[in-house]
Design an enzyme around this catalytic site. Structure first.
Site, PDB file in Angstrom:
ATOM      1  N   VAL A 193       0.862  -1.182   0.000  1.00  0.00           N
ATOM      2  CA  VAL A 193       0.000   0.000   0.000  1.00  0.00           C
ATOM      3  C   VAL A 193       0.896   1.229   0.000  1.00  0.00           C
ATOM      4  O   VAL A 193       2.037   1.194   0.462  1.00  0.00           O
ATOM      5  CB  VAL A 193      -0.956   0.023   1.214  1.00  0.00           C
ATOM      6  CG1 VAL A 193      -1.967  -1.098   1.115  1.00  0.00           C
ATOM      7  CG2 VAL A 193      -0.181  -0.068   2.521  1.00  0.00           C
ATOM      8  N   SER A 194       0.374   2.338  -0.497  1.00  0.00           N
ATOM      9  CA  SER A 194       1.207   3.523  -0.714  1.00  0.00           C
ATOM     10  C   SER A 194       1.449   4.337   0.542  1.00  0.00           C
ATOM     11  O   SER A 194       2.475   4.980   0.681  1.00  0.00           O
ATOM     12  CB  SER A 194       0.572   4.412  -1.801  1.00  0.00           C
ATOM     13  OG  SER A 194       0.470   3.703  -3.016  1.00  0.00           O
ATOM     14  N   THR A 195       0.505   4.368   1.479  1.00  0.00           N
ATOM     15  CA  THR A 195       0.645   5.201   2.667  1.00  0.00           C
ATOM     16  C   THR A 195       0.300   4.406   3.909  1.00  0.00           C
ATOM     17  O   THR A 195      -0.279   3.318   3.841  1.00  0.00           O
ATOM     18  CB  THR A 195      -0.280   6.440   2.600  1.00  0.00           C
ATOM     19  OG1 THR A 195      -1.648   5.993   2.651  1.00  0.00           O
ATOM     20  CG2 THR A 195      -0.059   7.220   1.313  1.00  0.00           C
TER      21      THR A 195
END
Length: 300
Positions: A16-18
């Site tokens: 996931v990006s964040t």
């Protein structure tokens, strides 16, 4: 009697990006596909630093399959994807994307991969052309290329650039370490860094300095990607003991080498004989190998 072929072991990778995003949907889909274990990583899709992915690839075994939900969860670009798949193929492992036509264990999946390779080549050419056009247009408007903050030497811009360089450096190390780290692991900490560097440059054809190699291994250890034992101080040896250990390593790595072959390698590494000569003879090598055999250091 009909033999039942065992299914390959599936290992999932979710990203996931964040920190705020949840990887639960990916975990559910990967587990439903039969993944025994799922590794999770948090990081931007544009970031080159993927320490969890690098460690996962390093620990995969032949016949295992790395599985992702979608291609964008694994790679930041087509060229990055092809690089990851090549590393897996070198280990005899495979790759599968659940929602894309990529499965390197099937002919259809390999065909799709070849198509992606052509797309990657086109992608690199287009990026290069766009970059050149952008620089030319900026100069025509009187703008200087580069980061305005760096030209002004603002602390924020300098700090941001430093962090980006550190991330890129780690990404480069994790991408290339399969080609050089095994040599370091074979020799450290039994051999000093100078010997490791010479052997690495000779075997890999790369150009490392002692300081760069030491800093690179320290960084991997700090990130948990390499054994801390690699950076322990090497035991000090008498010159002849060091040469005996070096020759033993060469002989164990390739038992088919003749005494003259080993002598040629030592001369190529600019190693001097115990008496200080730059020329090695077969008898000089044999003397040290005989000592090594008496100590039980020769494995063949």
């Amino acid at each position: 009697m009909k033999l039942v072929q065992s299914k390959p072991r599936l290992i999932g990778y979710a990203r996931v990006s964040t920190e705020d995003q949840l990887s639960d949907p990916q975990l559910i889909e990967l587990q439903a596909a039969g993944c025994h274990t799922v590794f999770e990583e948090r990081g931007s899709g544009a970031s080159r630093a993927r320490p969890v992915l690098a460690k996962l690839i390093r620990e995969m075994n032949a016949g295992e399959v790395l599985v992702v939900v979608r291609l964008d969860r694994l790679a930041r670009s087509v060229s990055h994807l092809l690089q990851v798949i090549e590393q897996l193929e070198d280990k005899g492992a495979h790759f599968r994307s659940l929602n894309d036509p990529i499965d390197t264990s099937t002919p259809q999946g390999m065909f799709s991969l070849q198509v992606l390779g052509a797309v990657a080549q086109l992608e690199r050419a287009l990026i290069s052309e766009r970059t050149k056009a952008g620089i030319k247009a900026a100069k025509a408007r009187g703008k200087l290329p580069g980061n305005p903050g760096l030209r002004a030497r603002t602390p924020e811009a300098i700090a941001k650039t430093s962090r980006a360089r550190k991330r890129d450096h780690l990404a480069d190390l994790t991408a290339t370490m399969p080609s050089w780290l095994p040599i370091v692991q074979r020799m450290r900490p039994d051999h000093p860094w100078e010997d490791v560097t010479r052997s690495l440059n000779r075997e890999s054809g790369q150009k490392w300095s002692v300081d760069r190699l030491r800093r690179s291994v320290n960084r991997l250890v700090h990130e948990g990607l390499a054994d801390p034992g690699l950076i322990r101080p090497a035991r000090r040896r008498l010159p002849e003991d060091r040469l005996m250990s070096l020759i033993t390593g060469i002989a164990n790595a390739n038992p088919d080498l003749t005494l003259r072959d080993i002598a040629a390698q030592l001369e190529a590494m600019y190693e001097r004989t115990p008496r200080g000569s730059a020329t090695w003879t077969a008898s000089s090598v044999k003397h040290l190998l005989d000592r090594s055999r008496k100590l039980g250091l020769i494995t063949q």
